[in-house]
Design a protein around this motif. Structure first.
Motif: not given
Length: 436
Positions: A325, A335, A338
């Motif tokens: 993250h 984020n 991701q």
């Protein structure tokens, strides 16, 4: 100690020696691109030519690899006369999911420049007959103009054979990619149309203090909103220029902050699987890590030497890799890691190996990449890096001071900081056995 310091600076010296060449490479490619955009503007004055590309040149010179350069082409339109509406999935054609922070740009009042767009570029009706600018249509029109401009400039011998390649233009992309020759290498420019507004953008309302930055730098970086295509039907707030403005602000501070970024990006390109601009970790990720480290380590005492400065970035990077993250600096709810989970686990071990034994990495090599194997990491440090994040206690100076101490690069005399780190360590050590 002196030999160790010399190794760090020798490695950095080779990196810095290349920057002048990279600037010259960028400027040559920029001249070609400006020639092309001037031809686009002559054909359609609604697309403006922005000659202020100093921030992009500054960014390109810092990086080690040939990452794409984002170039925003302003539209001749008064963005403050547009209405910004949140874009919901149920409102998009076919009910397709809306992009993060996506919005409509609604034409809600008549004006000459607005009529230029609504009359010449298709708009979409939305909710009670409201008309919204369609970024997909604008992109397609700009693409046609760019292709036409390339042909025209070549016929007039304003461009040489091989100066520009449009082979990367894709129908479904939200940017127009051109490969432009800058001296002996090509640079990829990702061209995006942008609508500028002097009002604060929707998703950047969480203004933080200037902690660690020059006074007023965050306000100046975010005083103008830029909206770029997020999908064929929706726009989103662009943080491209605000991030570069903050990076330039960091450059005015004392200490080897940007040198730390240069050094880690070279390692990313050479040893961590980021060569050729590919891989799970990008230069944009490292820029975010530097901005967070500037806020979390605001004291000049943190930035007195190169090794200690690099570790300020390293402990934050390791934390983000361990938890998979990395929050965006201006949109912390986003984020940036991701979807990259499988690659991040391998990358974490490479970065951790450097943190424990940097001498293995601080040398240039060619051909095969130099990293092999892993290190014997300290069990407590790894457990600290992987602590859960729910209460936010692992995203503050005290937590990262603990990590710096684990890597034996703390060297802070501030008694209040030392006490805060000691108290936090005593509290979280009770949790480590449960997390190990």
């Amino acid at each position: 100690m002196e030999a160790n310091t010399s190794l760090w600076h020798s490695y950095l010296g080779v990196i810095v020696s290349r920057e002048r060449q990279r600037v010259e490479q960028f400027q040559r490619a920029e001249d070609i691109l400006l020639t092309l955009l001037e031809s686009v503007h002559a054909r359609d004055p609604r697309f403006l030519v922005d000659y202020a590309r100093n921030l992009e040149a500054f960014e390109f010179a810092l990086g080690a690899s040939e990452d794409a350069v984002t170039l925003e082409v302003p539209l001749r339109i008064d963005g403050d006369t547009l209405r910004v509406l949140a874009c919901r999935s149920r409102d998009t054609p076919g009910g397709h999911p809306a992009e993060l922070n996506a919005c409509w740009l609604e034409v809600c009042s008549p004006g000459t420049d607005l009529e230029d767009w609504t009359g010449g570029v298709d708009v979409m009706e939305h909710g009670g007959g409201a008309r919204c600018l369609l970024p997909g249509k604008i992109l397609q029109h700009l693409k046609e103009l760019l292709v036409s401009a390339i042909v025209r400039c070549q016929r007039l011998f304003l461009l040489q054979p091989g100066d520009i390649s449009a082979e990367n233009l894709r129908e479904d992309a939200m940017e127009l990619s051109l490969l432009i020759r800058g001296s002996w290498k090509t640079i990829r420019f990702d061209i995006v149309p942008v609508v500028r507004r002097q009002q604060e953008p929707l998703q950047l309302q969480r203004l933080r203090s200037d902690r660690g930055f020059p006074e007023g730098s965050l306000r100046r970086a975010m005083e103008e909103a830029h909206f770029v295509p997020a999908s064929p039907h929706c726009w989103s707030s662009s943080t491209h220029l605000p991030i570069l403005k903050l990076l330039r602000g960091v450059d005015t501070l004392q200490g080897p902050r940007l040198d730390s970024l240069r050094l880690l990006d070279q390692l990313r390109d050479q040893d961590w699987g980021g060569h050729g601009g590919t891989g799970a970790l990008t230069f944009n990720h490292l820029k975010m890590v530097l901005l967070w480290s500037t806020e979390l380590f605001p004291s000049p005492e943190d930035w007195q030497d190169l090794e200690g400065s690099v570790y300020r970035l390293l402990v934050i990077l390791l934390r983000c890799l361990a938890t998979q993250h990395l929050p965006h600096f201006l949109n912390p709810e986003e984020n940036l890691f991701q979807g990259a989970a499988p690659d991040l686990a391998s990358l974490y071990h490479k970065v951790e190996s450097f943190a424990w034994d940097p001498q293995r990495f601080l040398r240039f090599h060619f051909g095969l990449h130099g990293f092999s194997g892993s290190c014997q990491a300290d069990t407590e440090t790894r457990a600290l890096l992987q602590l859960p994040t729910e209460d936010g206690s692992c995203w503050d100076t005290a937590y990262f001071d603990i990590l710096l101490s684990q890597f034996q690069v703390y060297r802070i005399q501030d008694s209040a900081r030392c006490s805060a780190a000691s108290q936090l360590l005593s509290r979280i050590r009770q949790e480590i056995p449960q997390q190990s």
